[in-house]
Design an enzyme around this catalytic site. Structure first.
Site, mmCIF file in Angstrom:
data_model
loop_
_atom_site.group_PDB
_atom_site.id
_atom_site.type_symbol
_atom_site.label_atom_id
_atom_site.label_comp_id
_atom_site.label_asym_id
_atom_site.label_seq_id
_atom_site.Cartn_x
_atom_site.Cartn_y
_atom_site.Cartn_z
ATOM 1 N N GLU A 271 30.828 53.109 51.578
ATOM 2 C CA GLU A 271 32.168 53.181 52.164
ATOM 3 C C GLU A 271 32.617 54.636 52.239
ATOM 4 O O GLU A 271 32.255 55.440 51.378
ATOM 5 C CB GLU A 271 33.158 52.362 51.317
ATOM 6 N N HIS A 294 38.235 47.782 53.238
ATOM 7 C CA HIS A 294 38.377 47.472 51.809
ATOM 8 C C HIS A 294 39.858 47.407 51.405
ATOM 9 O O HIS A 294 40.302 48.110 50.495
ATOM 10 C CB HIS A 294 37.630 48.511 50.947
HETATM 11 P P1 NAI Z 1 36.281 36.687 38.657
HETATM 12 O O1 NAI Z 1 35.499 37.392 37.592
HETATM 13 O O2 NAI Z 1 37.535 36.005 38.317
HETATM 14 O O3 NAI Z 1 35.320 35.620 39.371
HETATM 15 C C1 NAI Z 1 33.991 35.838 39.705
HETATM 16 C C2 NAI Z 1 33.250 34.508 39.585
HETATM 17 O O4 NAI Z 1 31.918 34.688 40.070
HETATM 18 C C3 NAI Z 1 33.133 34.007 38.150
HETATM 19 O O5 NAI Z 1 33.586 32.676 38.074
HETATM 20 C C4 NAI Z 1 31.634 34.114 37.857
HETATM 21 O O6 NAI Z 1 31.180 33.138 36.959
HETATM 22 C C5 NAI Z 1 31.049 33.941 39.232
HETATM 23 N N1 NAI Z 1 29.688 34.455 39.392
HETATM 24 C C6 NAI Z 1 29.118 35.552 38.824
HETATM 25 N N2 NAI Z 1 27.863 35.705 39.261
HETATM 26 C C7 NAI Z 1 27.618 34.693 40.117
HETATM 27 C C8 NAI Z 1 26.491 34.302 40.893
HETATM 28 N N3 NAI Z 1 25.355 34.997 40.856
HETATM 29 N N4 NAI Z 1 26.591 33.191 41.669
HETATM 30 C C9 NAI Z 1 27.751 32.461 41.680
HETATM 31 N N5 NAI Z 1 28.840 32.770 40.965
HETATM 32 C C10 NAI Z 1 28.786 33.885 40.208
HETATM 33 O O7 NAI Z 1 36.506 37.784 39.792
HETATM 34 P P2 NAI Z 1 37.616 37.786 40.945
HETATM 35 O O8 NAI Z 1 38.817 38.490 40.468
HETATM 36 O O9 NAI Z 1 37.752 36.436 41.515
HETATM 37 O O10 NAI Z 1 36.916 38.767 42.000
HETATM 38 C C11 NAI Z 1 35.820 38.354 42.796
HETATM 39 C C12 NAI Z 1 35.277 39.518 43.604
HETATM 40 O O11 NAI Z 1 36.289 40.081 44.436
HETATM 41 C C13 NAI Z 1 34.759 40.679 42.756
HETATM 42 O O12 NAI Z 1 33.564 41.155 43.345
HETATM 43 C C14 NAI Z 1 35.821 41.738 42.907
HETATM 44 O O13 NAI Z 1 35.281 43.017 42.725
HETATM 45 C C15 NAI Z 1 36.261 41.503 44.351
HETATM 46 N N6 NAI Z 1 37.583 42.042 44.698
HETATM 47 C C16 NAI Z 1 37.727 42.654 45.920
HETATM 48 C C17 NAI Z 1 38.943 43.169 46.321
HETATM 49 C C18 NAI Z 1 39.094 43.807 47.665
HETATM 50 O O14 NAI Z 1 39.965 44.653 47.846
HETATM 51 N N7 NAI Z 1 38.327 43.427 48.652
HETATM 52 C C19 NAI Z 1 40.111 43.122 45.430
HETATM 53 C C20 NAI Z 1 39.884 42.371 44.205
HETATM 54 C C21 NAI Z 1 38.645 41.876 43.856
#
Ligand code: NAI
Length: 411
Positions: A271, A294
């Site tokens: 990015e 992003h």
């Molecule tokens: P979270 O930690 O609450 O949820 C992630 C889930 O993914 C967990 O339930 C975990 O068990 C599961 N997981 C982990 N590895 C896995 C796999 N190989 N296969 C299936 N499930 C798997 O995280 P949250 O807050 O929901 O964030 C999710 C994503 O969104 C993260 O990558 C975070 O960095 C991204 N994000 C992006 C933003 C943006 O501006 N675009 C802003 C906030 C978060």
């Protein structure tokens, strides 16, 4: 390493808040009785920062302030750091821990913002809006119902049913979608969502697949050529998680071959560093792809939530010793402390430290009303509610234990 302790009156505790932290955060700290708050709109250059942090107890930063071991050495009174953002890479976390300084952030304050954007993208993709919008900008009038669908009754496949994935599921059900998900951890389904035990099942059944997993070794290129090949013909892909999860050349190929109906991508393997840096991607120029820089979590509301969340964590640590939500520190959740003196002892995690702490207390014939201990491999944190009138004397003795990093007490 020197030991440091304090039991200062609130008006002697200094908060330095940098990089234009949202007023909600400053208000929360002030509302909690702290008056000495210095705030700056910018990230000061390292030389000036080193001078500024010498007498600071609590430091609030965002992503531009780099806190290295050298700088931490200058901050001799620093008690905790608040990163008023999601990431904490800008702080040397283990060096902070070794100095007895917990670091807090706000990992989930923008969950709703991401879920709402993705919800909008689902509707836009199923209606073929990205291509129609691009066409209209060029003077084309792509007025046809072909390939446009309502979302009602369609299947949303969620990969990663965490904070964002599960909230998205609830919102999508509100639109009448059927929700299926895959997570590597067994997660309780919310609403009528249905778990699947294999990622492949989600890919094969969903009309829209949305990715909400973290960036780990296991998720890197998780959506590759093979995974894309399992998706239904004409299905859509959304990635607002992390850039390296999707193999972009494979996605571009699937879109060119019209295997997929479209995509919405907010995060990329590489990015731009800032507004002056050009955005390069194979997806540029593809009408069926909604590209966003992003900004999934970037809203005014998320900024407010972040400010409130981190400010609350700093205040709780100062008022009560709770380290819940610290990213680099043993997490101890504590009830409000009542009549007893609360003493907090941070130490190198070496054999016999707790015994040494307890023997200081028992030698003084002091009753321990409650004791909470958590350790990480290198650092331990013990909080004790003690029935004593002479906390300063006890603190001096605890400071004399060789493994002590810092002792603090509250009245
Ligand atoms: P979270 O930690 O609450 O949820 C992630 C889930 O993914 C967990 O339930 C975990 O068990 C599961 N997981 C982990 N590895 C896995 C796999 N190989 N296969 C299936 N499930 C798997 O995280 P949250 O807050 O929901 O964030 C999710 C994503 O969104 C993260 O990558 C975070 O960095 C991204 N994000 C992006 C933003 C943006 O501006 N675009 C802003 C906030 C978060």
């Amino acid at each position: 390493m020197t030991t440091r302790h304090h039991s200062l009156a609130k008006n002697k505790i200094k908060f330095l808040m940098l990089e234009g932290i949202h007023a909600k955060g400053l208000d929360e700290i002030r509302r909690s009785g702290y008056e000495w708050i210095v705030s700056e709109a910018q990230a000061p250059p390292p030389g000036r920062l080193a001078e500024m942090i010498e007498d600071v107890h609590f430091l609030g930063i965002r992503s531009r302030t780099q806190l290295t071991a050298d700088l931490l050495d200058r901050a001799r009174k620093l008690t905790a750091i608040g990163c008023f953002c999601i990431g904490t890479d800008q702080v040397d976390l283990s060096e902070a821990r070794r100095r007895g300084i917990p670091v807090f952030n706000a990992p989930y304050a923008n969950t709703r913002s991401v879920a709402e954007l993705v919800l909008a993208e689902i509707i836009l993709l199923l209606r073929g809006i990205p291509a129609r919008n691009a066409g209209a900008h060029r003077g084309q009038w792509l007025k046809s119902a072909r390939g446009s669908h309502e979302v009602r009754g369609k299947t949303l496949g969620i990969l990663g049913y965490g904070h964002i994935g599960s909230q998205l599921g609830i919102l999508a059900e509100g639109l009448g979608m059927r929700v299926i998900y895959f997570d590597i951890v067994a997660k309780l389904p919310l609403g009528n969502a249905e778990p699947r035990t294999r990622m492949e099942s989600v890919l094969e059944e969903a009309d829209v697949v949305s990715i909400h997993v973290p960036d780990t070794e296991r998720t890197r290129n998780m959506i590759d050529n093979k995974a894309l090949g399992r998706m239904k013909p004409g299905a859509h892909l959304i990635n607002a998680a992390r850039g390296r999860i999707v193999d972009i050349p494979a996605l571009a190929a699937a879109l060119r071959a019209e295997r997929l109906g479209g995509a919405a991508i907010d995060v990329f393997p590489v990015e731009p560093k800032g507004a002056d840096d050009a955005f390069e991607s194979e997806l540029r120029g593809m009408d069926k792809v909604l590209l966003t820089p992003h900004i999934g979590g970037s809203t005014e509301e998320a900024q407010q939530n972040i400010a409130l969340d981190v400010a609350t964590k700093l205040v709780r640590y100062s008022d009560n010793g709770s380290t819940m939500g610290a990213v680099n520190f043993p997490e101890v959740s504590l009830p409000d402390h009542a009549s007893a003196r609360r003493i907090m002892h941070i130490h190198r995690n070496e054999p016999g430290v707790l015994q040494a702490v307890n023997s200081v207390i028992s030698k003084a014939s002091i009753n321990i009303a409650a004791q909470y201990l958590q350790t990480l491999p290198d650092v331990g944190y013990v909080v004790m509610d003690l029935e004593t009138e002479d906390a300063p004397a006890l603190v001096r003795e605890l400071d004399a234990i060789p493994a002590t990093i810092r002792t603090r007490f509250l009245y």
